[in-house]
Design a protein around this motif. Structure first.
Motif, PDB file in Angstrom:
ATOM      1  N   LYS A   1     -13.072   5.133  -9.292  1.00 11.53           N
ATOM      2  CA  LYS A   1     -11.961   6.070  -9.053  1.00 11.53           C
ATOM      3  C   LYS A   1     -11.510   6.752 -10.342  1.00 11.53           C
ATOM      4  O   LYS A   1     -11.246   7.953 -10.355  1.00 11.53           O
TER       5      LYS A   1
ATOM      6  N   HIS B   1      -7.615  -0.275  -2.906  1.00  7.65           N
ATOM      7  CA  HIS B   1      -8.084   1.101  -2.838  1.00  7.65           C
ATOM      8  C   HIS B   1      -6.978   2.063  -3.256  1.00  7.65           C
ATOM      9  O   HIS B   1      -7.176   2.970  -4.067  1.00  7.65           O
ATOM     10  N   SER B   2      -5.770   1.872  -2.715  1.00  8.07           N
ATOM     11  CA  SER B   2      -4.644   2.754  -3.055  1.00  8.07           C
ATOM     12  C   SER B   2      -4.217   2.577  -4.506  1.00  8.07           C
ATOM     13  O   SER B   2      -3.852   3.550  -5.176  1.00  8.07           O
TER      14      SER B   2
ATOM     15  N   GLN C   1       0.850  -1.215   0.000  1.00  6.57           N
ATOM     16  CA  GLN C   1       0.000   0.000   0.000  1.00  6.57           C
ATOM     17  C   GLN C   1       0.875   1.251   0.000  1.00  6.57           C
ATOM     18  O   GLN C   1       0.618   2.202  -0.743  1.00  6.57           O
ATOM     19  N   SER C   2       1.937   1.258   0.834  1.00  9.95           N
ATOM     20  CA  SER C   2       2.840   2.416   0.888  1.00  9.95           C
ATOM     21  C   SER C   2       3.479   2.674  -0.467  1.00  9.95           C
ATOM     22  O   SER C   2       3.597   3.818  -0.906  1.00  9.95           O
TER      23      SER C   2
ATOM     24  N   ASP D   1      -5.610   6.055   3.466  1.00 14.09           N
ATOM     25  CA  ASP D   1      -4.179   5.738   3.355  1.00 14.09           C
ATOM     26  C   ASP D   1      -3.301   6.981   3.313  1.00 14.09           C
ATOM     27  O   ASP D   1      -2.234   6.984   2.742  1.00 14.09           O
ATOM     28  N   LYS D   2      -3.755   8.055   3.973  1.00  7.72           N
ATOM     29  CA  LYS D   2      -3.030   9.311   3.826  1.00  7.72           C
ATOM     30  C   LYS D   2      -1.928   9.528   4.851  1.00  7.72           C
ATOM     31  O   LYS D   2      -1.353  10.588   4.936  1.00  7.72           O
TER      32      LYS D   2
ATOM     33  N   GLN E   1      -6.566   4.466  -6.681  1.00  2.00           N
ATOM     34  CA  GLN E   1      -6.285   5.910  -6.644  1.00  2.00           C
ATOM     35  C   GLN E   1      -5.061   6.254  -7.493  1.00  2.00           C
ATOM     36  O   GLN E   1      -5.011   7.323  -8.103  1.00  2.00           O
TER      37      GLN E   1
ATOM     38  N   ASP F   1      -7.128  12.518  -2.702  1.00  4.55           N
ATOM     39  CA  ASP F   1      -6.777  12.417  -1.287  1.00  4.55           C
ATOM     40  C   ASP F   1      -7.924  12.919  -0.426  1.00  4.55           C
ATOM     41  O   ASP F   1      -7.910  12.786   0.781  1.00  4.55           O
TER      42      ASP F   1
ATOM     43  N   ARG G   1       1.803   7.173  -6.407  1.00  4.36           N
ATOM     44  CA  ARG G   1       0.784   8.174  -6.750  1.00  4.36           C
ATOM     45  C   ARG G   1       1.313   9.591  -6.555  1.00  4.36           C
ATOM     46  O   ARG G   1       1.101  10.478  -7.384  1.00  4.36           O
TER      47      ARG G   1
ATOM     48  N   VAL H   1      -5.178  -2.165  -0.082  1.00  2.00           N
ATOM     49  CA  VAL H   1      -4.159  -1.990  -1.137  1.00  2.00           C
ATOM     50  C   VAL H   1      -4.852  -1.738  -2.473  1.00  2.00           C
ATOM     51  O   VAL H   1      -4.439  -0.882  -3.258  1.00  2.00           O
TER      52      VAL H   1
ATOM     53  N   VAL I   1       1.022   4.370  -2.714  1.00  2.00           N
ATOM     54  CA  VAL I   1       0.846   5.785  -2.346  1.00  2.00           C
ATOM     55  C   VAL I   1       2.041   6.606  -2.817  1.00  2.00           C
ATOM     56  O   VAL I   1       1.891   7.706  -3.371  1.00  2.00           O
TER      57      VAL I   1
END
Length: 1087
Positions: free
Chosen positions: A143, A97-98, A54-55, A626-627, A101, A658, A61, A95, A58
């Motif tokens: 999304k 979800h991220s 996930q990180s 995930d912010k 995005q 975000d 992104r 994950v 992000v």
């Protein structure tokens, strides 16, 4: 590099601050390496740790969002492949979800046509037989479309066909949820091709929402936003399904087994529908089912042992303002009152209210009173003219009810009536003031919530009493000063200080004897720096502002400079939007009394206010789950991008993905609104001193015209109008070419902006504000407004559009021909603001230039004078006609235009003189007088008929204002065509009605006429009517409510009498009471 990067990201997930700080430094270093993108892709795809995957998504992104143009072509293509590959194999929802995005940000740069694999993946996954795959595909579809809807438009028909199937997949609520979120986005972009598909989906959508509510109420309440979007869309999409939507919302709103969130959302959707499409609701006969469903909600008793939020008593006195179904039910009735014809609403509503008011259950009685209370604003004219006495009696009885919840509701209703049913409600002061004062003295101060409502009712009632408050002042002020000195409770002190402001608004100079002790008490509150006294401090500033405006210049001026210093010192030391807002109002109030006091401080004052307008403080972006990683962005790269010439504005804005939504704290909205109001008023009052700050203030206020909150937009338009008036004033005082050019430049920006806003703004209140501001600019700047040759046409046409109900805020697109005489009072009020502009146009340009537009507008005004129209409409119509005629008196070519119109206007005004309502009669009498004055000789042949109408009126008229205007109308007829009036009969009748009792402004007309008569027929005046004329003069001299010019006219007339007809004059004087004799003696010796 990917292994090293994975280790860093893993370290960031440890509960160890030192490890996190070290990893952050390493990550920033790694971000400088061009290979970071492929490395992050590898981690995103292959790490065994979901948080690390996930990180990585992000981080990618953030990289893509800011540096897409710097990424190499091969890396871009690899990224497109890798992200979809990762998405397909990912099993963790967070994950996914991220990753979705990340795709959404990429779609902003790489349109779907340049990413065919994305479309292919979406097509396969959303149609998969595997429910989980469909769910994930719909998440991604949501999304990417939400990120950039426009490029997907060619695929919308296909998407809607897909949704038609998904909405019936009731066993997969998450898929349904993402489907509805995407549908919500698509609606605004629907073209004619998609219309039929969109219409056919609505029944399935309602069923799907019912299933989603059972599965997940939080998701359902978010998904129900789709209903509001549909209501705002093309009428043809939803019109056939409005009844189904309403019944669904009522079913959800009434279901007490559901949580408040989803019930409130459903009921709010009904209020939104009524606001946008009230005519559809009426046409489809939905008012009755709505009322039938919401009354049980409005009158429901709370669970045993609990109270409604507004009835909770606590030491602070602040009741919880949480949205709840009962509050929403009241809001629906409030919205109906604001947007529906009162006759239709009351027909359905009153039987229900009457049943509630006599019910044995106190919550039924409370519901009935709350209903009456929320009707007061939207249906003020209807209540005032048809039922005021009976509803006031009901409310007064409720104040002695055995149950406190009913008494509280009664106080709230009385406060609402006092605020909205003026001036008629104030006429009941002899009954209500003793009741309110007695009520206040018997209150238990421990029950702060109840005390608050009692003060609310008292304040709103007192504020509009004017000089009628005088007998109650000693009791009121003793009570207030005693409360300030003797109570320890800050809330009671705050309520008391607020009440003193209301008393000041009514009493004005009558409050002078109490001013020293009031100021002494306020001083201690104004200078406090403690947080627990902040509300009391801000209220003290508000009351000080009221005192500045009302107590009189001589009394307040000595404090003005100290007030400015106090305000500036406090805003330097305390950071509080409410406190700053109150200082702006204080500066504004001081500018009305002693504008020179502000001049040395304008730099400091405008700086603070402009900062408030620029500030984003108080605006909170709600970030999604995930912010946590946003803090890990690369600062150094941020610095580089400032000099990147290719960087577009979009790339440096906050990433909307975000952000799940924005909220703005009310205090910051209020601060912006008050800053706009204050800047406008200070600019106008300080004139040339404000000139150096005008441009910077205008630029910042101009930006506020698009602010999301309507109150700020309305205030901004008001300030823009004030800036135009301020610049006009500067030019008039110093008529240089530069000042004139600056005025024309300002008008060229502001007026087109006003016209466009009137046509396109959704909020009716904002449009009313713009029309009011436009009228004020025309009134002040007159012919300068029309130097641009197109301006007269533009403004005339926009007034016509409002009168024809063709603007966006007037529910455009629905056929309302069935009920053209019935509309909501606020819709009529909007048209009144537009109509008031017509006489201002007539007064500002030569009559010949305006005549073609006037011919276009007059039928729209005359149509409102029909006997079937409301009293408010009839009064407005004849009032506007009178003011148009009065304007034509003063412009070139006016007599010719008035003469041409006389045949059309005379019957309308004569019918108005015979109307049953005194205000309509008053305005019609005024209009006939102005017609005689404007048309001159052309209308002489109608004089006998007009005089006969007036004679019949005088025999039976009891309303003082109508009689005053009758005197003025006769005076205008005499001055316009003296030989056409039988003076021996008319003048004695006129004098018998003097002195004027209410409309004292018309003394000017009457005494100019008497002075003219003395010149024209001296024998008539000094031989026959000397006593009556002298008596009339004695009431005017020394009367502070009569203007100086009129006093001079009267003084000259009296001097003439005393010099040339001394015997008759002395005889007339001696017949007067002593006080009037003294006034005449003073006038003679002074002249």
């Amino acid at each position: 590099m990917s292994a090293e990067l994975e280790q860093i990201l893993l370290q960031l997930t440890q509960p160890d601050n030192a490890a996190i700080q070290q990893a952050t430094v390493q990550l920033k270093q790694a971000f400088k390496n061009p290979a970071v993108i492929p490395a992050l892709c590898a981690v995103m795809s292959s790490s065994h740790h979901p948080q690390v995957r996930q990180s990585a998504a992000v981080m990618l992104r953030l990289k893509v969002k800011k540096h897409w143009k710097k990424i190499g072509l091969n890396d871009k293509e690899s990224l497109k492949t890798d992200v979809l590959q990762a998405f397909m194999q990912e099993t963790e929802h967070a994950v996914q979800h991220s990753l979705s995005q990340l795709c959404a940000v990429m779609v902003k740069h790489e349109t779907p046509d340049r990413w065919p694999a994305l479309l292919q993946f979406l097509n396969q996954s959303t149609k998969s037989s595997n429910p989980h795959d469909r769910q994930v595909g719909l998440l991604l579809l949501n999304k990417v479309i939400d990120s950039n809807p426009e490029p997907f438009k060619p695929h919308f028909c296909q998407v809607l066909q897909l949704f038609s199937a998904v909405l019936q997949d009731h066993n997969n609520p998450t898929a349904v949820y993402y489907c509805i979120l995407t549908l919500t986005v698509i609606i605004a972009y629907t073209g004619s091709e998609e219309m039929n598909l969109m219409r056919s989906i609505i029944p399935s959508l309602i069923v799907a929402l019912k299933h989603l509510i059972k599965a997940n109420q939080d998701q359902a309440s978010e998904a129900m936003e789709v209903l509001n979007e549909l209501m705002e869309s093309e009428v043809s999409i939803i019109v056939h399904h409005v009844a189904d939507v309403v019944h669904f919302c009522l079913e959800v709103g009434s279901d007490i087994t559901l949580g408040n969130l989803v019930r409130v959302k459903a009921l709010s959707s009904i209020a939104f529908l009524i606001k946008l499409k009230s005519k559809t609701v009426l046409k489809q006969k939905l008012m009755n089912p709505i009322l039938q469903a919401i009354f049980p909600i409005l009158t429901a008793a709370p669970p045993p042992g609990e109270q409604d939020p507004e009835d909770n008593e606590d030491d602070s006195g602040d009741c919880t303002e949480n949205d709840n179904p009962k509050h929403c039910a009241a809001q629906i009735i409030d919205t109906m009152a604001l947007h529906m014809p009162p006759e239709k609403l009351f027909q359905q509503l009153m039987p229900r209210i009457e049943t509630c008011l006599v019910h044995e259950n106190p919550y039924e009685r409370k519901g009935g009173l709350m209903c009456l209370a929320v009707l007061a604003e939207g249906c003020a004219d209807h209540i005032r003219t048809k039922m005021l006495s009976s509803v006031l009696q009901t409310v007064c009885c409720s104040l002695s009810d055995s149950d406190q919840v009913v008494r509280c509701a009664g106080l709230f209703a009385l406060g609402q009536f006092s605020e909205h049913l003026q001036p008629e409600v104030s006429k009941y002061y002899a009954d209500l003031m003793p009741l309110l004062l007695g009520y206040l003295s018997s209150l238990n101060q421990a029950k702060i919530g109840h005390v608050t409502k009692a003060f609310y009712a008292l304040e709103n009632f007192m504020e509009n009493l004017g000089s009628d408050i005088e007998p109650y002042l000693p009791t009121l002020m003793d009570t207030m000063l005693s409360a300030l000195n003797n109570t320890e409770n800050f809330k009671i002190k705050e309520l008391t200080v607020s009440a003193i402001g209301a008393i000041a608004n009514a009493a004005k100079e009558l409050l002078v004897p109490y001013f020293p002790p009031v100021i002494e008490s306020l001083k201690g509150f104004l200078t406090t720096t403690t947080e627990d006294m902040r509300a009391l401090q801000t209220q003290s500033f508000d009351t000080l502002s009221v005192l500045a405006r009302t107590i009189g210049k001589d009394v307040f001026s000595p404090l003005a400079a100290e007030c400015i210093h106090l305000g500036l010192n406090l805003t330097d030391t305390i950071d509080d939007p409410d406190l700053r807002r109150c200082t702006y109002s204080l500066y504004s109030a001081v500018s009305t009394v002693t504008p020179d006091c502000l001049t040395p401080h304008l730099t400091a004052i405008t700086t603070v206010m402009l900062l408030a307008l620029k500030s984003n403080e108080g605006i909170t972006a709600h970030l999604e789950q995930d912010k946590t990683f946003v803090l890990l962005d690369d600062d150094e790269d941020d610095k580089e991008q400032n000099v990147d010439a290719d960087l577009t504005e979009d790339e440096v804005e906050m990433d909307v993905h975000d952000v799940a939504g924005f909220s703005v704290e009310n205090s910051y909205i209020d601060e912006k609104e008050d800053a706009c109001d204050a800047l406008g008023e200070i600019a106008f009052n300080t004139g040339a001193a404000f000139h150096p700050f005008l441009e910077s203030s205008f630029q910042q206020v101009y930006k506020m015209r698009d602010f999301p909150h309507e109150d700020v937009r309305r205030a901004a338009f008001g300030a823009m109008g004030q800036f135009c008036r301020a610049q006009h004033k500067v030019w008039k005082e110093n008529p240089t070419d530069d000042n004139h050019h600056a005025l024309l430049k300002l008008l060229d920006i502001v007026l087109p902006c006003f016209v466009e806003t009137i046509q396109t703004e959704n909020e009716r209140q904002v449009v009313m504000g713009v029309l009011e501001s436009l009228n004020n600019v025309i009134k002040s700047c007159k012919e300068e407004v029309f130097i641009n040759p197109l301006r007269l046409k533009e403004i005339s046409f926009v007034i016509r559009d409002v009168l024809k109900k063709k603007t966006v805020c007037q529910d455009v697109g629905e056929d309302d021909a069935d009920d053209e005489d019935q509309q909501a009072e606020y819709d009529a009020m909007l048209q009144e603001f537009a109509g008031e502009g017509i006489p201002l146009l007539a007064a500002s340009v030569p009559a010949g230039n305006f005549a073609p537009f006037l011919d276009d507008l007059l039928p729209l005004i005359i149509s409102k004078a029909k006997s079937s129209c409301t009293v408010a409409d009839r009064s407005f119509a004849v009032g506007v006609i009178g003011e148009i005629l009065q304007a034509l008196v003063r412009v070139s070519g006016g007599r010719e235009v008035a003469g041409r119109l006389s045949n059309r206007l005379l019957p309308v005004l004569v019918a108005g003189v015979k109307d049953g309502d005194p205000e309509v009669r008053n305005n019609s009498v005024f209009g006939l007088g102005c017609l005689a004055e404007a048309a001159g000789p052309i209308i002489v042949s109608d004089y006998p008929m007009m005089l006969s109408v007036f004679s019949n009126l005088l025999i039976k008229e009891s309303d003082s204002r109508v009689i005053d205007n009758l005197c003025a109308a006769l005076s205008r007829m005499i001055m316009s065509n003296v030989n056409a009036v039988p003076l021996e009969q008319v003048v004695p009748a006129l004098l018998a009605c003097l002195p004027l009792k209410e409309d004292l402004e018309e003394n000017k007309t009457v005494f100019i006429c008497l002075a003219m008569l003395y010149t024209h027929s001296p024998a008539l005046v000094h031989c026959t009517l000397m006593k009556q004329v002298v008596a009339a003069c004695s009431y005017v001299l020394g009367n502070k409510n009569v203007d100086e010019d009129t006093q001079k006219t009267v003084a000259v007339l009296i001097k003439e009498f005393s010099q040339h007809h001394s015997e008759d004059f002395q005889s007339a004087v001696m017949s007067l009471p002593g006080e009037q004799q003294s006034k005449l003696s003073v006038a003679i010796s002074a002249s």
